[in-house]
Enzyme design. Structure first.
Site, mmCIF file in Angstrom:
data_model
loop_
_atom_site.group_PDB
_atom_site.id
_atom_site.type_symbol
_atom_site.label_atom_id
_atom_site.label_comp_id
_atom_site.label_asym_id
_atom_site.label_seq_id
_atom_site.Cartn_x
_atom_site.Cartn_y
_atom_site.Cartn_z
ATOM 1 N N TYR A 1 -29.753 -46.912 -100.824
ATOM 2 C CA TYR A 1 -29.903 -48.148 -101.588
ATOM 3 C C TYR A 1 -31.001 -49.015 -100.996
ATOM 4 C CZ TYR A 1 -28.519 -52.469 -104.005
ATOM 5 O OH TYR A 1 -28.501 -53.613 -104.772
ATOM 6 N N ASN B 1 -26.265 -61.665 -102.718
ATOM 7 C CA ASN B 1 -24.917 -61.451 -103.279
ATOM 8 C C ASN B 1 -24.584 -62.383 -104.448
ATOM 9 O OD1 ASN B 1 -25.010 -60.610 -100.408
ATOM 10 N ND2 ASN B 1 -22.977 -59.843 -100.870
HETATM 11 N N1 LIG Z 1 -24.834 -58.236 -107.814
HETATM 12 C C1 LIG Z 1 -25.472 -58.391 -106.667
HETATM 13 O O1 LIG Z 1 -24.966 -59.068 -105.761
HETATM 14 C C2 LIG Z 1 -26.843 -57.822 -106.466
HETATM 15 C C3 LIG Z 1 -27.519 -58.146 -105.283
HETATM 16 C C4 LIG Z 1 -28.790 -57.622 -105.076
HETATM 17 C C5 LIG Z 1 -29.388 -56.831 -106.038
HETATM 18 N N2 LIG Z 1 -28.708 -56.543 -107.181
HETATM 19 C C6 LIG Z 1 -29.368 -55.669 -108.163
HETATM 20 O O2 LIG Z 1 -29.173 -56.159 -109.484
HETATM 21 C C7 LIG Z 1 -29.009 -55.060 -110.391
HETATM 22 C C8 LIG Z 1 -27.731 -55.223 -111.187
HETATM 23 O O3 LIG Z 1 -26.630 -55.298 -110.304
HETATM 24 P P1 LIG Z 1 -25.148 -55.532 -110.837
HETATM 25 O O4 LIG Z 1 -24.420 -56.300 -109.800
HETATM 26 O O5 LIG Z 1 -25.177 -56.020 -112.221
HETATM 27 O O6 LIG Z 1 -24.588 -54.043 -110.785
HETATM 28 P P2 LIG Z 1 -23.818 -53.148 -111.858
HETATM 29 O O7 LIG Z 1 -23.402 -51.914 -111.147
HETATM 30 O O8 LIG Z 1 -22.774 -53.959 -112.552
HETATM 31 O O9 LIG Z 1 -24.959 -52.825 -112.925
HETATM 32 C C9 LIG Z 1 -25.871 -51.770 -112.793
HETATM 33 C C10 LIG Z 1 -26.041 -51.111 -114.156
HETATM 34 O O10 LIG Z 1 -26.998 -50.053 -114.055
HETATM 35 C C11 LIG Z 1 -26.485 -48.910 -114.717
HETATM 36 N N3 LIG Z 1 -27.107 -47.714 -114.119
HETATM 37 C C12 LIG Z 1 -26.931 -47.238 -112.867
HETATM 38 N N4 LIG Z 1 -27.682 -46.143 -112.673
HETATM 39 C C13 LIG Z 1 -28.359 -45.931 -113.840
HETATM 40 C C14 LIG Z 1 -29.287 -44.951 -114.269
HETATM 41 N N5 LIG Z 1 -29.681 -43.946 -113.461
HETATM 42 N N6 LIG Z 1 -29.757 -45.026 -115.536
HETATM 43 C C15 LIG Z 1 -29.360 -46.017 -116.370
HETATM 44 N N7 LIG Z 1 -28.480 -46.972 -116.023
HETATM 45 C C16 LIG Z 1 -27.989 -46.927 -114.760
HETATM 46 C C17 LIG Z 1 -24.986 -48.991 -114.517
HETATM 47 O O11 LIG Z 1 -24.239 -48.222 -115.420
HETATM 48 C C18 LIG Z 1 -24.748 -50.491 -114.675
HETATM 49 O O12 LIG Z 1 -24.544 -50.847 -116.021
HETATM 50 C C19 LIG Z 1 -29.088 -53.798 -109.548
HETATM 51 O O13 LIG Z 1 -30.425 -53.326 -109.584
HETATM 52 C C20 LIG Z 1 -28.779 -54.276 -108.146
HETATM 53 O O14 LIG Z 1 -29.377 -53.466 -107.171
HETATM 54 C C21 LIG Z 1 -27.454 -57.007 -107.419
HETATM 55 O O1 LIG Z 2 -26.869 -59.097 -102.059
HETATM 56 C C1 LIG Z 2 -27.306 -58.018 -101.739
HETATM 57 O O2 LIG Z 2 -28.461 -57.848 -101.438
HETATM 58 C C2 LIG Z 2 -26.393 -56.828 -101.725
HETATM 59 O O3 LIG Z 2 -25.107 -57.337 -101.539
HETATM 60 C C3 LIG Z 2 -24.029 -56.519 -101.717
HETATM 61 O O4 LIG Z 2 -23.805 -55.725 -100.531
HETATM 62 P P1 LIG Z 2 -22.765 -56.314 -99.472
HETATM 63 O O5 LIG Z 2 -23.184 -57.656 -99.004
HETATM 64 O O6 LIG Z 2 -22.502 -55.294 -98.439
HETATM 65 O O7 LIG Z 2 -21.507 -56.535 -100.416
HETATM 66 P P2 LIG Z 2 -19.950 -56.424 -100.283
HETATM 67 O O8 LIG Z 2 -19.486 -55.025 -100.428
HETATM 68 O O9 LIG Z 2 -19.422 -57.433 -101.225
HETATM 69 O O10 LIG Z 2 -19.633 -56.848 -98.780
HETATM 70 C C4 LIG Z 2 -19.882 -58.157 -98.282
HETATM 71 C C5 LIG Z 2 -19.132 -58.335 -96.972
HETATM 72 O O11 LIG Z 2 -17.745 -58.406 -97.265
HETATM 73 C C6 LIG Z 2 -17.034 -57.506 -96.463
HETATM 74 N N1 LIG Z 2 -15.853 -57.051 -97.249
HETATM 75 C C7 LIG Z 2 -16.007 -56.301 -98.365
HETATM 76 C C8 LIG Z 2 -14.918 -55.936 -99.102
HETATM 77 C C9 LIG Z 2 -13.629 -56.320 -98.680
HETATM 78 O O12 LIG Z 2 -12.579 -56.018 -99.307
HETATM 79 N N2 LIG Z 2 -13.521 -57.062 -97.562
HETATM 80 C C10 LIG Z 2 -14.593 -57.456 -96.828
HETATM 81 O O13 LIG Z 2 -14.432 -58.145 -95.820
HETATM 82 C C11 LIG Z 2 -18.011 -56.411 -96.068
HETATM 83 O O14 LIG Z 2 -17.666 -55.841 -94.826
HETATM 84 C C12 LIG Z 2 -19.316 -57.196 -95.983
HETATM 85 O O15 LIG Z 2 -19.446 -57.735 -94.693
HETATM 86 C C13 LIG Z 2 -24.189 -55.816 -103.026
HETATM 87 O O16 LIG Z 2 -23.134 -55.043 -103.320
HETATM 88 C C14 LIG Z 2 -25.483 -55.092 -103.139
HETATM 89 O O17 LIG Z 2 -25.658 -54.518 -104.376
HETATM 90 C C15 LIG Z 2 -26.529 -56.110 -103.017
HETATM 91 O O18 LIG Z 2 -27.786 -55.531 -103.110
#
Ligand SMILES: NC(=O)c1ccc[n+]([C@@H]2O[C@H](COP(=O)([O-])OP(=O)(O)OC[C@H]3O[C@@H](n4cnc5c(N)ncnc54)[C@H](O)[C@@H]3O)[C@@H](O)[C@H]2O)c1
Ligand SMILES: O=C(O)[C@H]1O[C@H](OP(=O)(O)OP(=O)(O)OC[C@H]2O[C@@H](n3ccc(=O)[nH]c3=O)[C@H](O)[C@@H]2O)[C@H](O)[C@@H](O)[C@@H]1O
Length: 343
Positions: free
Chosen positions: A173, A202
């Protein structure tokens, strides 16, 4: 010409958009592609884009972590189209803008099939850049704060190159997104493609998968179900949580503005995971237990965005604080779980 706020890196002018865009009597809409639009952030972005009646929105998604349910409000709408498609395969559509979100985002999902995650980030982004080049579209990549890895600089600003393990279980990732950013800039410099890169921190809100595995959704679902909140050790690791409507606003400003980025978009309010658990307990279920459980490898110890660039270049900053966002998400989770508030 767009800039990253520091310098003008592009060597070539962008390709010409469709001749229709310059037609004297052209009445049609801006055609916008949202990859990953059936997911959490993507579906909220689609809702916002559809509010503008000049926009036509095309969503492509393979439904790995997304769901048609998130978009059902738009089924049958003449300005909306949904295509089941995997971005690792080429796509031919005529569009003016591409919001490229497709990629599993929750660690448990992106680690489930790491080779596919890498392919989605690398081949998927290459395919979308190829499309942008062919049709002269502007493309925005949703990159991540994970490009900073386990950061040694705090808070993180965009000039920080990060501290990333290239061979760890999260690398599919974070290294995948780093390559995606590289591809964006190479297409920009080599082919003049108009690019935008958001480094998202996040994000949380309604429509997250209940079993998504991310911390806010886990804690809220656990509190509603009267199950212990699972704080992964040590519990002192920090994150900064942005409500999804603020995120969508930032992404659209970035797309519409003149700066390539990368630009951090996130809420600088920083919480330890123990503090987050205490907040959720207080707001949702004061009787719930908080327990500690094992963590996973390479979990970043601290994370907080420096949003100086977003403020100055996009005029953006978050408006919804965590204590206001959690109850909004609780309402959505309660209605989906069918569990109402205790009297
Ligand atoms: N939510 C966060 O905190 C967070 C943080 C940093 C970056 N992002 C980025 O934002 C974007 C959206 O994140 P989200 O939280 O909505 O996640 P999500 O998992 O809800 O959405 C991702 C979507 O992409 C689709 N997808 C995955 N692989 C695919 C593929 N190969 N072809 C077509 N569709 C595909 C999934 O089915 C899903 O609908 C991602 O690129 C993620 O890396 C999210
Ligand atoms: O913002 C971002 O850039 C990234 O943040 C997240 O990654 P992460 O921060 O690891 O997200 P979580 O799985 O929500 O974990 C956050 C923290 O909570 C903790 N955690 C998670 C789940 C849980 O049940 N309890 C708990 O303490 C984890 O150890 C971690 O320290 C997202 O899932 C990524 O897609 C995104 O790119």
């Amino acid at each position: 010409m767009a800039s990253n706020g520091d310098s003008n890196a592009s060597a070539k002018p962008p390709p010409e958009p469709s001749p229709l865009r310059k037609a004297k009597f052209f009445q049609a809409n801006m055609r916008i592609l949202v990859t990953g639009g059936a997911g959490f952030i993507g579906s909220h972005l689609v809702d916002r884009l559809m509010q503008n009646e000049k926009n036509e929105v095309i969503v492509v998604d393979n439904y790995f972590t997304g769901s048609k349910d998130n978009l059902k409000q738009w089924f049958g709408h003449p300005r909306f189209e949904l295509i089941r498609h995997d971005v690792t395969e080429p796509l031919l559509v005529e569009v003016d803008q591409i919001y490229h979100l497709a990629c599993p985002a929750s660690p448990i999902f992106y680690k489930y099939n790491p080779v596919k995650t890498i392919k989605t980030n690398v081949i998927g982004t290459l395919n979308m850049l190829g499309l942008a080049k062919r049709v002269g579209a502007r493309i925005l990549l949703t990159s991540t704060s994970e490009v900073y890895g386990d950061p040694l600089v705090h808070p993180q600003d965009e000039s920080y190159w990060g501290n990333v393990n290239p061979i760890g279980v999260r690398s599919c990732y974070d290294e995948g997104k780093r390559v995606a950013e590289t591809l964006m800039f190479d297409y920009h410099r080599q082919h003049g493609i108009e690019i935008r890169i958001a480094r998202i921190f996040n994000t949380y809100g309604p429509r997250m998968n209940i079993d998504d595995g991310r911390v806010v959704s886990n804690f809220i679902a656990q509190a509603i179900r009267d199950e212990p909140l699972t704080v992964q050790l040590p519990g002192t690791q920090t994150r900064s949580f942005c409500y999804v409507s603020d995120m969508v606003d930032g992404l659209i400003r970035l797309m519409e503005g003149d700066n390539t980025g990368p630009i951090n978009i996130g809420n600088p309010g920083e919480f330890t995971m123990l503090e987050l658990a205490e907040n959720v307990k207080e707001l949702i279920n004061p009787d719930v237990q908080i327990i500690t459980v094992e963590n996973t490898p390479d979990d970043p110890r601290q994370r907080k965005p420096d949003i100086t660039k977003a403020k100055s270049l996009l005029g953006w900053e978050p408006t919804i604080k965590l204590s206001d966002g959690i109850p909004l998400m609780e309402d959505d989770f309660r209605s989906r779980l069918g569990i109402s508030r205790k009297k």
